[in-house]
Design a protein around this motif. Structure first.
Motif, PDB file in Angstrom:
ATOM      1  N   ASN A 123     148.081  43.101  21.497  1.00 49.43           N
ATOM      2  CA  ASN A 123     148.957  44.010  22.225  1.00 49.43           C
ATOM      3  C   ASN A 123     149.290  45.273  21.440  1.00 49.43           C
ATOM      4  N   SER A 124     148.761  45.398  20.238  1.00 55.77           N
ATOM      5  CA  SER A 124     149.105  46.527  19.375  1.00 55.77           C
ATOM      6  C   SER A 124     148.031  47.599  19.399  1.00 55.77           C
ATOM      7  N   SER A 125     148.465  48.852  19.270  1.00 51.68           N
ATOM      8  CA  SER A 125     147.514  49.944  19.148  1.00 51.68           C
ATOM      9  C   SER A 125     148.135  51.068  18.336  1.00 51.68           C
ATOM     10  N   PHE A 126     147.250  51.804  17.662  1.00 51.47           N
ATOM     11  CA  PHE A 126     147.637  53.061  17.036  1.00 51.47           C
ATOM     12  C   PHE A 126     146.963  54.172  17.812  1.00 51.47           C
ATOM     13  N   THR A 127     147.741  55.158  18.269  1.00 47.30           N
ATOM     14  CA  THR A 127     147.205  56.286  19.011  1.00 47.30           C
ATOM     15  C   THR A 127     147.809  57.584  18.478  1.00 47.30           C
ATOM     16  N   GLY A 128     147.310  58.692  19.026  1.00 51.42           N
ATOM     17  CA  GLY A 128     147.797  60.004  18.619  1.00 51.42           C
ATOM     18  C   GLY A 128     146.759  60.764  17.829  1.00 51.42           C
ATOM     19  N   ASN A 129     147.024  62.045  17.598  1.00 47.99           N
ATOM     20  CA  ASN A 129     146.055  62.893  16.895  1.00 47.99           C
ATOM     21  C   ASN A 129     146.583  63.414  15.565  1.00 47.99           C
ATOM     22  N   GLY A 130     147.538  62.721  14.996  1.00 50.57           N
ATOM     23  CA  GLY A 130     148.023  63.093  13.667  1.00 50.57           C
ATOM     24  C   GLY A 130     147.135  62.525  12.573  1.00 50.57           C
ATOM     25  N   ASN A 131     147.032  63.216  11.467  1.00 56.62           N
ATOM     26  CA  ASN A 131     146.222  62.735  10.343  1.00 56.62           C
ATOM     27  C   ASN A 131     146.862  61.499   9.715  1.00 56.62           C
ATOM     28  N   VAL A 132     146.003  60.589   9.246  1.00 51.34           N
ATOM     29  CA  VAL A 132     146.458  59.329   8.651  1.00 51.34           C
ATOM     30  C   VAL A 132     145.861  59.206   7.255  1.00 51.34           C
ATOM     31  N   THR A 133     146.696  58.891   6.279  1.00 48.38           N
ATOM     32  CA  THR A 133     146.246  58.661   4.910  1.00 48.38           C
ATOM     33  C   THR A 133     146.814  57.327   4.423  1.00 48.38           C
ATOM     34  N   VAL A 134     145.927  56.465   3.912  1.00 50.26           N
ATOM     35  CA  VAL A 134     146.352  55.210   3.286  1.00 50.26           C
ATOM     36  C   VAL A 134     145.994  55.338   1.813  1.00 50.26           C
ATOM     37  N   ASP A 135     147.002  55.618   0.994  1.00 45.37           N
ATOM     38  CA  ASP A 135     146.754  56.036  -0.387  1.00 45.37           C
ATOM     39  C   ASP A 135     146.146  54.954  -1.259  1.00 45.37           C
ATOM     40  N   ASN A 136     146.684  53.743  -1.187  1.00 41.78           N
ATOM     41  CA  ASN A 136     146.297  52.699  -2.140  1.00 41.78           C
ATOM     42  C   ASN A 136     145.897  51.394  -1.474  1.00 41.78           C
ATOM     43  N   GLY A 137     145.724  51.393  -0.166  1.00 41.66           N
ATOM     44  CA  GLY A 137     145.398  50.164   0.542  1.00 41.66           C
ATOM     45  C   GLY A 137     144.261  50.374   1.517  1.00 41.66           C
ATOM     46  N   ASP A 138     144.132  49.433   2.442  1.00 44.87           N
ATOM     47  CA  ASP A 138     143.026  49.392   3.396  1.00 44.87           C
ATOM     48  C   ASP A 138     143.543  49.525   4.821  1.00 44.87           C
ATOM     49  N   LEU A 139     142.635  49.879   5.729  1.00 44.19           N
ATOM     50  CA  LEU A 139     142.887  49.750   7.156  1.00 44.19           C
ATOM     51  C   LEU A 139     142.235  48.457   7.605  1.00 44.19           C
ATOM     52  N   SER A 140     143.054  47.495   8.013  1.00 45.50           N
ATOM     53  CA  SER A 140     142.571  46.175   8.397  1.00 45.50           C
ATOM     54  C   SER A 140     142.858  45.956   9.874  1.00 45.50           C
ATOM     55  N   ILE A 141     141.793  45.734  10.669  1.00 44.35           N
ATOM     56  CA  ILE A 141     141.943  45.542  12.111  1.00 44.35           C
ATOM     57  C   ILE A 141     141.410  44.161  12.456  1.00 44.35           C
ATOM     58  N   SER A 142     142.303  43.238  12.798  1.00 45.19           N
ATOM     59  CA  SER A 142     141.889  41.897  13.202  1.00 45.19           C
ATOM     60  C   SER A 142     142.120  41.659  14.687  1.00 45.19           C
ATOM     61  N   ALA A 143     142.822  42.574  15.354  1.00 45.36           N
ATOM     62  CA  ALA A 143     143.059  42.523  16.795  1.00 45.36           C
ATOM     63  C   ALA A 143     143.612  43.882  17.196  1.00 45.36           C
ATOM     64  N   GLY A 144     143.767  44.108  18.502  1.00 47.46           N
ATOM     65  CA  GLY A 144     144.326  45.370  18.941  1.00 47.46           C
ATOM     66  C   GLY A 144     143.355  46.518  18.784  1.00 47.46           C
ATOM     67  N   ALA A 145     143.905  47.726  18.584  1.00 52.72           N
ATOM     68  CA  ALA A 145     143.046  48.912  18.605  1.00 52.72           C
ATOM     69  C   ALA A 145     143.580  50.003  17.691  1.00 52.72           C
ATOM     70  N   TYR A 146     142.637  50.659  16.999  1.00 53.42           N
ATOM     71  CA  TYR A 146     142.924  51.903  16.288  1.00 53.42           C
ATOM     72  C   TYR A 146     142.213  52.999  17.070  1.00 53.42           C
ATOM     73  N   ASP A 147     142.970  53.793  17.819  1.00 50.97           N
ATOM     74  CA  ASP A 147     142.402  54.771  18.748  1.00 50.97           C
ATOM     75  C   ASP A 147     142.913  56.175  18.464  1.00 50.97           C
ATOM     76  N   ALA A 148     142.818  56.589  17.209  1.00 50.81           N
ATOM     77  CA  ALA A 148     143.232  57.942  16.852  1.00 50.81           C
ATOM     78  C   ALA A 148     142.392  58.951  17.628  1.00 50.81           C
ATOM     79  N   ALA A 149     143.040  60.010  18.123  1.00 47.15           N
ATOM     80  CA  ALA A 149     142.374  60.933  19.043  1.00 47.15           C
ATOM     81  C   ALA A 149     142.209  62.316  18.436  1.00 47.15           C
TER      82      ALA A 149
END
Length: 373
Positions: A123-149
């Motif tokens: 049921n989770s999602s990330f949306t929007g067109n803002g820049n994303v920075t993960v300085d010292n970690g990872d982007l981990s997707i096990s369900a839901g959606a990463y839909d940066a626009a």
């Protein structure tokens, strides 16, 4: 005030240790919390506030930010929504979307400072067109959606995909990408990996260029890598031990030092453009489109090469060993590169018309023309 519960006091002179908000209202600008929980209602903020430990948004809670915020510890959105769409930076130590949604739209930006950005619920999602920075970690997707626009991009440590369906249209920059579960990641913009791409499951789709600074490892037919309509640049080894790669109309370019190539699937267009060191085949090679030698050496290592398109040598070299090159297309052109492109055995298959252009043709052993021209 109704809807505000100070769960713990006594950290300092009247500071609130944990505050729960469960109705609609504003969070004061520059206010500081230790822990903050938003469980119902919509809370707005104009220029920013600080949570020095953890933030939780749950239930029917909503947080609308106009000027960013700073969370030092863990921010969890287990239900409800968080929206930042006017300006400022949403700065979070570790971020988990475990049932709720987060939208960050330019000119606002998201910065995860110390830990991972995880999406763990369907049921989770990330949306929007803002820049994303993960300085010292990872982007981990096990369900839901990463839909940066839009033109937004993300810069992370590793991209870890084990579930979900994500379709970002912005750029993706990571160290490594690992696909280990039945997730789909559709990259329609440029994906840049400083390290490796590893796939044992899941799908990497889309038409955006993929630039890989390390190795490609494709190990299980449950995985799918689409090359259709895109260019894939690889500096390291290409190791495919199961049918994973679907070339489509795309091009693969080897631009590293001395990679090895082991394939199960065919390439469409293949370009060798290395500064130093050979490209060495570990098994037979099938190229349905054009094989281009721009720079460096293609070392056949006694393996057979089947080619359906043109052979173009404009600056590289070819070492055949005892292998055979088979022209099996319909109408093909051969620019062998003179003495730098000597064949050992060359076979022109039935139904193929091969035209020699630009340079002489050298065949050291057997030239076979089977009902062709």
């Amino acid at each position: 005030e109704d809807g505000i519960r100070d769960l713990v006091r006594s950290r300092g002179l009247g500071d609130v240790y944990k505050r729960q908000l469960d109705n609609t209202g504003a969070i004061q600008n520059a206010e500081t919390f230790y822990d903050l929980q938003i469980t119902a209602g919509t809370r707005t903020n104009g220029t920013g506030f600080t949570v020095s430990n953890n933030l939780s948004v749950s239930g029917t809670g909503a947080l609308e930010l106009s000027g960013g915020m700073s969370v030092t510890g863990l921010a969890t959105v287990s239900a409800g929504t968080v929206t930042a769409d006017t300006g400022g930076t949403v700065s979070i130590g570790t971020l988990m979307l475990s049932g709720g949604d987060l939208t960050v739209s330019a000119p606002a930006a998201l910065n995860v400072t110390t830990g991972d950005f995880s999406i763990t619920d369907t049921n989770s999602s990330f949306t929007g067109n803002g820049n994303v920075t993960v300085d010292n970690g990872d982007l981990s997707i096990s369900a839901g959606a990463y839909d940066a626009a839009g033109a937004s991009g993300i810069t992370v440590g590793d991209l870890l995909v084990s579930g979900g369906t994500s379709s970002p249209t912005g750029t993706v920059s990571a160290v490594n990408a690992s696909f280990t579960g039945a997730g789909t990641f559709t990259a329609s913009n440029t994906m840049t990996l400083g390290g490796s791409l590893t796939m044992s499951d899941g799908t990497l789709d889309g038409t955006g260029t993929i630039d890989i600074g390390g190795d490609v490892s494709l190990t299980n037919a449950a995985a799918a890598l689409s090359g259709d309509g895109r260019t894939i640049q690889v500096a390291g080894d290409w190791g495919e031990t199961a049918t994973v790669f679907a070339a489509g109309t795309g091009t693969v370019i080897f631009d590293g030092t001395a990679p090895g190539v082991a394939t199960v699937s065919a390439f469409n267009n293949l370009t060798i453009n290395t500064a130093t060191g050979p490209i060495t085949l570990a098994n037979a090679l099938d190229v349905d489109g054009t094989l281009s030698l721009v720079s460096g050496t293609l070392e056949a290592n006694d393996q057979q090469i089947n080619l359906g398109g043109n052979w173009t040598n404009t600056g590289g070299s070819f070492t055949a060993g005892t292998g055979t090159v088979v022209l099996d297309g319909t109408t093909q052109q051969v620019n062998a590169g003179g003495t730098d492109g000597r064949f050992h055995n060359l076979t022109v298959s039935a139904g193929t018309t091969a035209t020699l252009i630009t340079s002489d043709l050298y065949v050291d052993n057997i030239l076979t023309i089977t009902g062709a021209s």
